[in-house]
Motif scaffolding. Structure first.
Motif, PDB file in Angstrom:
ATOM      1  N   PHE A 128       0.853  -1.177   0.000  1.00  0.00           N
ATOM      2  CA  PHE A 128       0.000   0.000   0.000  1.00  0.00           C
ATOM      3  C   PHE A 128       0.889   1.227   0.000  1.00  0.00           C
ATOM      4  O   PHE A 128       2.027   1.158   0.458  1.00  0.00           O
ATOM      5  CB  PHE A 128      -0.837   0.055   1.286  1.00  0.00           C
ATOM      6  N   PHE A 141       0.145   6.652   2.530  1.00  0.00           N
ATOM      7  CA  PHE A 141      -1.083   7.431   2.717  1.00  0.00           C
ATOM      8  C   PHE A 141      -2.303   6.514   2.864  1.00  0.00           C
ATOM      9  O   PHE A 141      -3.113   6.668   3.773  1.00  0.00           O
ATOM     10  CB  PHE A 141      -1.263   8.374   1.527  1.00  0.00           C
ATOM     11  N   ASP A 142      -2.415   5.545   1.961  1.00  0.00           N
ATOM     12  CA  ASP A 142      -3.554   4.614   2.025  1.00  0.00           C
ATOM     13  C   ASP A 142      -3.518   3.782   3.307  1.00  0.00           C
ATOM     14  O   ASP A 142      -4.548   3.460   3.887  1.00  0.00           O
ATOM     15  CB  ASP A 142      -3.557   3.679   0.815  1.00  0.00           C
ATOM     16  N   MET A 143      -2.304   3.443   3.725  1.00  0.00           N
ATOM     17  CA  MET A 143      -2.122   2.652   4.936  1.00  0.00           C
ATOM     18  C   MET A 143      -2.690   3.404   6.142  1.00  0.00           C
ATOM     19  O   MET A 143      -3.407   2.836   6.961  1.00  0.00           O
ATOM     20  CB  MET A 143      -0.619   2.416   5.124  1.00  0.00           C
ATOM     21  N   GLU A 152       5.567  13.010   7.476  1.00  0.00           N
ATOM     22  CA  GLU A 152       4.657  13.664   6.533  1.00  0.00           C
ATOM     23  C   GLU A 152       5.188  13.700   5.104  1.00  0.00           C
ATOM     24  O   GLU A 152       4.435  13.887   4.168  1.00  0.00           O
ATOM     25  CB  GLU A 152       4.283  15.076   7.015  1.00  0.00           C
ATOM     26  N   GLN A 153       6.503  13.511   4.955  1.00  0.00           N
ATOM     27  CA  GLN A 153       7.073  13.522   3.598  1.00  0.00           C
ATOM     28  C   GLN A 153       6.925  12.167   2.898  1.00  0.00           C
ATOM     29  O   GLN A 153       7.328  12.017   1.757  1.00  0.00           O
ATOM     30  CB  GLN A 153       8.569  13.876   3.653  1.00  0.00           C
ATOM     31  N   TYR A 154       6.384  11.183   3.602  1.00  0.00           N
ATOM     32  CA  TYR A 154       6.445   9.810   3.082  1.00  0.00           C
ATOM     33  C   TYR A 154       5.134   9.313   2.503  1.00  0.00           C
ATOM     34  O   TYR A 154       5.013   8.155   2.134  1.00  0.00           O
ATOM     35  CB  TYR A 154       6.889   8.858   4.208  1.00  0.00           C
ATOM     36  N   GLY A 155       4.129  10.196   2.416  1.00  0.00           N
ATOM     37  CA  GLY A 155       2.796   9.771   2.006  1.00  0.00           C
ATOM     38  C   GLY A 155       2.728   8.969   0.716  1.00  0.00           C
ATOM     39  O   GLY A 155       1.960   8.032   0.603  1.00  0.00           O
ATOM     40  N   ASP A 156       3.546   9.346  -0.261  1.00  0.00           N
ATOM     41  CA  ASP A 156       3.471   8.688  -1.566  1.00  0.00           C
ATOM     42  C   ASP A 156       4.361   7.462  -1.676  1.00  0.00           C
ATOM     43  O   ASP A 156       4.336   6.763  -2.682  1.00  0.00           O
ATOM     44  CB  ASP A 156       3.857   9.676  -2.671  1.00  0.00           C
TER      45      ASP A 156
END
Lengths: 263, 366
Positions: A91, A94-96, A129-133
């Motif tokens: 995933f 962000f989806d996680m 917060e920088q890791y969403g994608d």
């Protein structure tokens, strides 16, 4: 949200793993469970977050019996960070974290602005917060652990259950995670390995051995060399550190059992 | 490359992303419609496209475009309207049903290799159907008897595989594939046995039908029921994508998120057995669709089921329509069983998935 566990007994494969355990977590309280491997900490926590059913005893959540509450209802107020296990599917981060919104959403509803903001703020709280994608599988063990915590935060829990949450984390993130969890002002019940960290953050400690609770109380009152000798079968020294004012546990090297030849 | 997975730069970007996804879905639906129209004009008997569409428009809207009755032959009307179109619609129904089954099964058992064919569910359905047809002296007969037989067989196979691979305890990918192999061997052998025992003149031909599939038997009246059930299943699973997402995260995480995974797994296996049973009862075993499609779509859109489910459904339909076109036109003399086409594409794909390191072989699945 108060949690109260009363005289529960849990069996796995016809063996009692948790025996007659009672404990309580009040709102805003950080409660720790310590004990050696196999003492029943994880099983106790799994019973509280309803993966396993107890054979005896009751669990009350704000006075309501958990066994009569629908799972989807209790998940609205209880968040879990469990010992991490590998996934077969990937995933995005962000989806996680968005999956944490599951208990609050109805079928067919889309993610709205509030969900989006909760996810962002959860990621910010764990410093990711920088890791969403990014893909979840591309993260290190410690980073994954923090994402799982973010998912639990997005769930807006009133009680957080942590099963050795600091397992994969370096010391900086161990301290950060525990401080963050403590700052939430909600009830926290956590199994911990590190006795010094447990003493530092917990308001109340339960000590487990062979499925029983053998001691409980504020860390300063109950953590003694004698208790640790009894529970972990090791020798140690417990002191108050002059600089930090915290309890520190110093261990003595352990003697290995002699190997018996021809046995 | 266009990013289709959720982005988190801003809420507006998220909405934009969602709009893009809906546009893409609309585009896919358009391609599906075009595919149906093209596929209808292709076949062993040459019918000019213009004549084909004359017939379609005439039949669909009862519009008399330039005196259809004299311009086209009744035989062509029969071919287009009563043979090709039902067949293409059946391809659409079976393709989307099988792709949906694969997607849902993979989430339900947290295993990327789950598929009705690989796990032997199709073989179970086929045994049930042959049993119902050839021993047809009991219970309801005709399409209902076949469908009920296929559903029962699929359910039995699903139960066997789940029990053998130890779902509920820890199940590994290897154990599950082996359990599927056992179910496949066992149920196929039984079907073959029954067909030979019945001493049916068409025995061998019907084995070919049941093991390699064919859409040739499609008729308007046999389409309605599977079509309706699969449409309803699509709606049901689209409404429950959050639960499927939670299931994908494993039993512990699902429970923590308020999703009762053992109950949902049971439900989902029941529904996929029903869909598989209906598909097998109407067009035999068509393998690998449930494996290929979800994998392809996951590669493009990620594992989020709110995207995975609708795209899998449409692309599954597209895939089987074109596989059937190939089956019809590849040989000048006659037609290939469609299962051969899907296996020719699917088996190498399966190999690729196996070799890809992301599949957790040896690791505990889930």
């Amino acid at each position: 949200m108060d949690l109260s566990v009363e005289n529960i007994r849990v069996q796995l494969q016809h063996q009692s793993i948790v025996k007659d355990v009672s404990l309580a977590v009040k709102k805003g309280e950080f409660v720790g469970i310590i004990g050696p491997n196999g003492s029943g900490k994880s099983t106790l926590l799994k019973t509280i977050y309803r993966l396993i059913k107890p054979v005896e005893g009751t669990i009350l959540l704000s006075g309501k019996n958990l066994s009569t509450l629908p799972l989807s209802e209790s998940a609205k107020s209880v968040g879990v960070v469990s010992q991490f296990n590998a996934l077969n599917f990937d995933f995005t981060v962000f989806d996680m974290v968005m999956a944490g919104r599951t208990p609050h959403k109805r079928a067919l509803s889309t993610n709205d602005r509030q969900d989006y903001e909760l996810v962002c703020s959860a990621l910010r709280q764990v410093g990711m917060e920088q890791y969403g994608d990014r893909n979840f599988s591309s993260l290190s063990g410690g980073e994954q652990q923090r994402i799982i915590l973010a998912r639990a935060l997005a769930q807006q829990p009133k009680l957080l259950i942590l099963d050795e949450p600091t397992n994969h984390l370096d010391i900086k993130h161990q301290l950060q995670l525990l401080a963050l969890v403590k700052s939430l002002g909600i009830g926290v019940l956590s199994a911990l390995h590190d006795l010094s960290l447990a003493a530092m953050y917990c308001d109340h400690l339960y000590v487990m051995k062979e499925g029983h609770i053998v001691a409980s109380g504020p860390p300063r009152k109950i953590l003694t060399a004698a208790l640790i000798r009894d529970v972990y079968e090791i020798d140690c020294e417990i002191q108050e550190n002059a600089a930090t004012g915290m309890l520190t546990v110093c261990y003595y090297p352990t003697q290995l059992m002699p190997v018996v030849k021809g046995a | 490359m266009i990013h289709l997975q959720s982005r988190q730069n801003s809420y507006a970007a998220l909405l934009q992303n969602r709009r893009n996804f809906f546009l893409l879905l609309a585009g896919l639906l358009l391609i599906l419609l075009l595919s149906v129209l093209i596929a209808v004009s292709l076949g062993t008997i040459q019918i000019a496209p213009i004549e084909t569409y004359h017939i379609m428009v005439y039949k669909l809207f009862q519009l008399d475009i330039g005196n259809v009755a004299t311009q086209v032959s009744p035989a062509h009307i029969e071919i287009i309207w009563n043979i090709r179109l039902p067949r293409i619609l059946l391809a659409m129904i079976a393709g989307s049903g099988l792709a949906l089954c694969g997607t849902v099964m993979q989430a339900s058992v947290q295993n990327p290799l789950a598929d009705p064919y690989i796990l032997g569910i199709s073989a179970g359905a086929s045994l049930g159907a042959t049993f119902a047809i050839l021993m047809g002296s009991f219970g309801p007969t005709g399409i209902w008897g076949t469908a009920i037989g296929a559903f029962t067989g699929a359910l039995a196979a699903a139960g066997l595989v789940m029990a053998l691979s130890g779902i509920g305890g820890k199940s590994s990918t290897i154990k599950m594939i082996l359990a599927g192999m056992i179910a496949n061997a066992l149920f196929s052998a039984f079907s073959g046995f029954i067909i030979y025992l019945a001493n049916n003149a068409d025995g061998i031909r019907s084995i070919a039908f049941w093991t390699m599939g064919s859409l040739a038997a499609a008729k308007w009246k046999t389409l309605a029921f599977p079509g309706l059930v699969i449409l309803m299943s699509c709606v049901y699973f689209m409404a429950n994508t959050r639960k499927l997402n939670a299931m994908l995260l494993g039993e512990e995480a699902a429970t923590a998120l308020g999703v009762d995974s053992s109950k949902i797994r049971r439900n989902n296996m029941l529904m996929t057995a029903l869909i598989t049973g209906l598909v097998v009862a109407t067009c035999g075993i068509i393998g690998f669709v449930g494996l290929i499609i979800p994998h392809l779509v996951r590669g493009m859109f990620g594992s989020d089921h709110s995207r995975l489910i609708p795209t899998s459904i449409i692309i599954g339909a597209l895939f089987l329509i074109w596989a059937d076109v190939l089956a019809r036109i590849l040989l000048p003399s006659g037609e290939l069983p469609i299962g051969i086409i899907t296996a020719l594409i699917g088996a190498p794909f399966f190999m690729y998935v196996l070799l890809k390191s992301s599949v957790g072989f040896g690791r505990v699945g889930g």
